[in-house]
Scaffold this motif. Sequence first.
Motif, short mmCIF file in Angstrom:
data_model
loop_
_atom_site.label_atom_id
_atom_site.label_comp_id
_atom_site.label_asym_id
_atom_site.label_seq_id
_atom_site.Cartn_x
_atom_site.Cartn_y
_atom_site.Cartn_z
N LYS A 232 0.84 -1.21 0.00
CA LYS A 232 0.00 0.00 0.00
C LYS A 232 0.87 1.25 0.00
CE LYS A 232 -4.04 -2.21 2.04
NZ LYS A 232 -4.74 -2.39 0.77
N VAL A 233 1.84 1.21 -0.89
CA VAL A 233 2.76 2.34 -1.08
C VAL A 233 2.70 2.75 -2.55
CG1 VAL A 233 5.18 3.06 -1.10
CG2 VAL A 233 4.31 1.67 0.79
N VAL A 234 2.63 4.04 -2.80
CA VAL A 234 2.61 4.54 -4.16
C VAL A 234 3.71 5.59 -4.32
CG1 VAL A 234 0.93 6.42 -3.79
CG2 VAL A 234 1.02 5.27 -6.00
N MET A 235 4.24 5.70 -5.52
CA MET A 235 5.26 6.72 -5.80
C MET A 235 4.79 7.53 -7.00
SD MET A 235 9.33 6.10 -6.24
CE MET A 235 10.50 7.40 -6.60
N ALA A 236 4.74 8.84 -6.83
CA ALA A 236 4.39 9.77 -7.92
C ALA A 236 5.29 10.98 -7.72
CB ALA A 236 2.93 10.16 -7.86
N VAL A 237 6.22 11.16 -8.62
CA VAL A 237 7.30 12.12 -8.38
C VAL A 237 6.99 13.49 -8.97
CG1 VAL A 237 9.74 12.59 -8.86
CG2 VAL A 237 9.00 10.30 -8.15
N ASP A 238 7.24 14.50 -8.16
CA ASP A 238 7.07 15.91 -8.54
C ASP A 238 5.62 16.31 -8.77
OD1 ASP A 238 9.72 16.47 -8.26
OD2 ASP A 238 10.21 16.45 -10.40
N LEU A 239 4.70 15.55 -8.21
CA LEU A 239 3.29 15.96 -8.23
C LEU A 239 3.05 17.03 -7.18
CD1 LEU A 239 0.26 15.60 -9.05
CD2 LEU A 239 0.14 13.78 -7.33
#
Length: 355
Positions: A232-239
């Motif tokens: 239950k980990v998400v990565m979205a960079v520079d949002l």
Amino acid sequence: MNLLIFAFIPLILSLGIIPALQSEILPNADAIKAKGSSLTETNSKKVCGDRLCSSISENQSISSSMMIKSQKGLFSSTMDYTVTGPEIDPDKGYSVIEIGDGLYWLTDGMYQVMFLTTGEGVILVDAPMGMGTKIQQAISEVTSEKVTHFIYSHIHKDHVGSSALLPKETVFISHIDTAEHLKKKNDPQRPVPTVTFDDEYTLKVGDQVLELSYLGQFHSKGDIVIYSPIHKVVMAVDLFHPNAAPFQFMGITRDVGEHLAVHDKLLAMDWEIIVSGHEPILGTPEHLKFNKEFTLAVLGNVITAMQITQPSADYFGDLANKCAELTVEQYSDLKDIEVYPVENCVTMVFYAMID
Ligand SMILES: [Zn+2]
């Protein structure tokens, strides 16, 4: 340019763009402004005022963290890092934290990387230019596995410019737009991806699974979201920046509409921790909700500025300055609020007026 702006003013007034914007956007933005930002978080260690949350005292934090049970693969201590960042050893220049079973977060206090041990090699997401060889050094502290798969979160060199330091046989994975951009750039620091996808891609290596998806262009070309459903980990960079104001021009977003939409798409997904690429801390859904509210509030401030600003040679500039003044006043206790208030308002002025 000035003439162009003058040309727009009567157009905007005659087309009734301001009332249209008011009816579409103001209720939402006003509602947010009226109620403040009541972000009292359950199951976390934040004290939330009317605008944003701040960490509570060290002693309280310790007792709180003991109450949080490890669940769904997350270690209890991980939640502490959504409030205060880990200590960075000045000699090493980084800290590596296991968020959940085999899923690690590596940070130098400014940039963030995620990697997973799989039993068959390491999956690495991003390799910031400034972290260089420290990345593989950090990985070697927790596993003897070598990096076998590399995922580009997006095109930007500051986040991926050390990827060429990885072993030659590494599988490089990205969105198709990232691959096209890197082919054109022919940059030796960013190897051209060998595996690409358009909408979705599931990466299974050993005992780990990552779901990669394209949810829209929220920041740059080829932005993707990297999701581990098990952890239950998400990565979205520079949002966005958790607990801080956005980087300039709303995170140099290319499309404010898609930028806002991706907030909603992410919030509809089932995760507890977000790796945002920046800041000393990990993010939570509450941080992301706050950023959406902040963005709408800035838009509301542009609309307010439109109602009280007289036409001038630099009408857009005047709107941005007024919006910045209102935003800084409204969010005076938000980290970095005074760094790029005008630039962030400029983006929203163009979105409100001509997009
Ligand atoms: Zn970027």
